[in-house]
Scaffold this motif. Structure first.
Motif, PDB file in Angstrom:
ATOM      1  N   HIS A  56      38.073  -7.206 -37.446  1.00 37.37           N
ATOM      2  CA  HIS A  56      39.261  -6.963 -38.275  1.00 37.37           C
ATOM      3  C   HIS A  56      40.529  -7.279 -37.486  1.00 37.37           C
ATOM      4  N   ILE A  57      40.660  -8.530 -37.113  1.00 41.82           N
ATOM      5  CA  ILE A  57      41.835  -9.030 -36.404  1.00 41.82           C
ATOM      6  C   ILE A  57      42.302 -10.292 -37.129  1.00 41.82           C
ATOM      7  N   PRO A  58      43.570 -10.714 -36.903  1.00 37.91           N
ATOM      8  CA  PRO A  58      44.113 -11.859 -37.653  1.00 37.91           C
ATOM      9  C   PRO A  58      43.261 -13.123 -37.609  1.00 37.91           C
ATOM     10  N   MET A  59      42.691 -13.460 -36.439  1.00 45.96           N
ATOM     11  CA  MET A  59      41.925 -14.698 -36.324  1.00 45.96           C
ATOM     12  C   MET A  59      40.772 -14.728 -37.329  1.00 45.96           C
ATOM     13  N   TYR A  60      40.051 -13.633 -37.448  1.00 43.78           N
ATOM     14  CA  TYR A  60      38.910 -13.587 -38.357  1.00 43.78           C
ATOM     15  C   TYR A  60      39.344 -13.354 -39.803  1.00 43.78           C
ATOM     16  N   PHE A  61      40.505 -12.738 -39.986  1.00 42.51           N
ATOM     17  CA  PHE A  61      41.065 -12.610 -41.333  1.00 42.51           C
ATOM     18  C   PHE A  61      41.339 -13.996 -41.911  1.00 42.51           C
ATOM     19  N   PHE A  62      41.946 -14.865 -41.113  1.00 45.16           N
ATOM     20  CA  PHE A  62      42.211 -16.230 -41.565  1.00 45.16           C
ATOM     21  C   PHE A  62      40.908 -17.009 -41.753  1.00 45.16           C
ATOM     22  N   LEU A  63      39.942 -16.790 -40.877  1.00 44.82           N
ATOM     23  CA  LEU A  63      38.647 -17.464 -40.995  1.00 44.82           C
ATOM     24  C   LEU A  63      37.932 -17.056 -42.280  1.00 44.82           C
ATOM     25  N   ALA A  64      37.996 -15.771 -42.620  1.00 43.43           N
ATOM     26  CA  ALA A  64      37.375 -15.293 -43.851  1.00 43.43           C
ATOM     27  C   ALA A  64      38.055 -15.911 -45.075  1.00 43.43           C
ATOM     28  N   ASN A  65      39.372 -16.028 -45.026  1.00 43.69           N
ATOM     29  CA  ASN A  65      40.095 -16.666 -46.127  1.00 43.69           C
ATOM     30  C   ASN A  65      39.733 -18.140 -46.240  1.00 43.69           C
ATOM     31  N   LEU A  66      39.550 -18.797 -45.089  1.00 41.97           N
ATOM     32  CA  LEU A  66      39.120 -20.200 -45.108  1.00 41.97           C
ATOM     33  C   LEU A  66      37.736 -20.325 -45.748  1.00 41.97           C
ATOM     34  N   ALA A  67      36.843 -19.386 -45.446  1.00 44.29           N
ATOM     35  CA  ALA A  67      35.501 -19.403 -46.026  1.00 44.29           C
ATOM     36  C   ALA A  67      35.548 -19.192 -47.539  1.00 44.29           C
ATOM     37  N   VAL A  68      36.431 -18.305 -48.001  1.00 46.61           N
ATOM     38  CA  VAL A  68      36.592 -18.085 -49.443  1.00 46.61           C
ATOM     39  C   VAL A  68      37.074 -19.359 -50.120  1.00 46.61           C
ATOM     40  N   LEU A  69      38.033 -20.042 -49.480  1.00 41.01           N
ATOM     41  CA  LEU A  69      38.529 -21.313 -50.026  1.00 41.01           C
ATOM     42  C   LEU A  69      37.412 -22.350 -50.105  1.00 41.01           C
ATOM     43  N   GLU A  70      36.557 -22.388 -49.083  1.00 40.84           N
ATOM     44  CA  GLU A  70      35.454 -23.351 -49.070  1.00 40.84           C
ATOM     45  C   GLU A  70      34.463 -23.079 -50.204  1.00 40.84           C
ATOM     46  N   ILE A  71      34.204 -21.787 -50.483  1.00 43.02           N
ATOM     47  CA  ILE A  71      33.303 -21.430 -51.586  1.00 43.02           C
ATOM     48  C   ILE A  71      33.893 -21.907 -52.915  1.00 43.02           C
ATOM     49  N   ALA A  72      35.161 -21.591 -53.133  1.00 43.09           N
ATOM     50  CA  ALA A  72      35.817 -21.995 -54.380  1.00 43.09           C
ATOM     51  C   ALA A  72      35.905 -23.514 -54.487  1.00 43.09           C
ATOM     52  N   TYR A  73      36.163 -24.158 -53.361  1.00 52.43           N
ATOM     53  CA  TYR A  73      36.266 -25.627 -53.306  1.00 52.43           C
ATOM     54  C   TYR A  73      34.938 -26.271 -53.703  1.00 52.43           C
ATOM     55  N   SER A  74      33.843 -25.757 -53.163  1.00 54.70           N
ATOM     56  CA  SER A  74      32.518 -26.279 -53.508  1.00 54.70           C
ATOM     57  C   SER A  74      32.211 -26.063 -54.983  1.00 54.70           C
ATOM     58  N   CYS A  75      32.586 -24.908 -55.521  1.00 48.78           N
ATOM     59  CA  CYS A  75      32.325 -24.606 -56.931  1.00 48.78           C
ATOM     60  C   CYS A  75      33.181 -25.447 -57.872  1.00 48.78           C
ATOM     61  N   THR A  76      34.270 -25.997 -57.373  1.00 51.33           N
ATOM     62  CA  THR A  76      35.121 -26.864 -58.187  1.00 51.33           C
ATOM     63  C   THR A  76      34.501 -28.246 -58.375  1.00 51.33           C
ATOM     64  N   ILE A  77      33.800 -28.729 -57.332  1.00 43.87           N
ATOM     65  CA  ILE A  77      33.288 -30.109 -57.345  1.00 43.87           C
ATOM     66  C   ILE A  77      31.797 -30.168 -57.658  1.00 43.87           C
TER      67      ILE A  77
END
Length: 313
Positions: A56-77
């Motif tokens: 629960h630190i900023p580096m992993y907070f941003f990484l988790a958000n990047l992973a969420v974006l990747e999931i949504a990105y894959s579901c879009t295409i």
């Protein structure tokens, strides 16, 4: 009224990878496996970051958000691509604009979030004593919200450009999704305004973030080289190397397609590069971060072990 009719009635088709049923089935299975791996891999990162307090630190907070974006990105295409491989499907112009909106929103947010992650590493390595003050949780949430708001604006802009294009002749998109250069090639009449607008947007989303990342890493490398501790230097390089791999994948593919004139767009090259950044990159990102980051890798292993023990009980 005529424009509304065109938007509602124009049907676009995707260029098939091949006309051979056996090859189409093989491609379908490969894409399906990549899609599922992307979903499960990125979901594993999000869940691990959420349930492990040490992450629960900023580096992993941003990484988790990047992973969420990747999931949504894959579901879009992926779903529409898989449906088109199973049987040829069409998409309305409005549907194409909608897919392009989410593609731009999520892809643009990806690019900007990578800049924020580079800035986070810059502050952590170059200004460690001020890190908790600068990268407060309020700041982190504001950066992510600002990223999504900026990408939303670009997504709306490109979607509107698509909906205002005049179409005549062939309605077959020379790609497996509604990518702007491929759709632009179908337009007839003068599209210089749309092309200029698209290139300007691409420069802002791809070139500017990449330059900011390069500047951040110049200062990071200088700070790492001044470290006296070999273990500290090795840990810093290990943390940054995973981020750099993802950066080169993301911006390399994006630059090949979007930082060039529409007139020089190659359908074959576009399809190949598009497969890399729509199907392969979302799978590689969680692998790169989990393999290169010992803390995250150990947390993932512990989480899976706990789940295995609880299932046996």
């Amino acid at each position: 009224m005529e424009r509304e009719n065109q938007t509602g009635m124009t049907q676009l088709y995707f260029h098939p990878f091949t006309s051979l049923p056996e090859t189409r089935l093989l491609i379908f299975l490969v894409f399906l496996v990549l899609y599922l791996l992307s979903i499960f891999g990125n979901a594993a990162i999000v869940i691990t970051v959420y349930i492990v307090p040490s992450l629960h630190i900023p580096m992993y907070f941003f990484l988790a958000n990047l992973a969420v974006l990747e999931i949504a990105y894959s579901c879009t295409i992926a779903p529409l691509t898989l449906a088109n491989l199973a049987r040829n499907v069409s998409i309305s112009l409005a549907g194409c604009g909608t897919q392009l909106f989410f593609f731009t929103l999520l892809g643009g947010a990806d690019c900007v979030l990578l800049v924020i992650m580079a800035y986070d590493r810059y502050v952590a390595i170059c200004h460690p004593l001020s890190y908790t003050v600068i990268m407060s949780w309020r700041m982190c949430v504001s950066l992510v919200a600002g990223t999504l708001a900026t990408s939303f604006m670009f997504g709306c802009q490109l979607s509107i450009l698509i909906l205002t294009l005049p179409f005549c002749g062939s309605n077959e998109i020379s790609n497996f999704f509604c990518d702007f250069p491929a759709v632009m090639k179908l337009a007839c009449g003068n599209t210089q305004v749309q092309q200029a607008n698209f290139f300007f947007t691409s420069v802002i989303v791809i070139t500017v973030p990449f330059l900011l990342i390069c500047i951040s890493y110049i200062f990071i490398v200088m700070a790492i080289l001044r470290m006296h501790s070999d273990s500290g230097r090795k840990r810093a390089f290990s943390t940054c190397s995973s981020h750099l791999m993802v950066v080169f994948l993301q911006y390399g593919c994006g630059g090949l397609i979007y930082l060039r004139p529409i007139s020089s767009y190659s359908a074959e090259e576009g399809q190949v590069v598009s497969v890399v950044y729509t199907f392969i990159t979302p799978v590689l990102n969680p692998l790169i971060y989990s393999m290169r980051n010992k803390e995250l890798k150990d947390a993932l292993i512990r989480a899976f072990r706990r789940k295995g023990v609880s299932q046996r009980k």
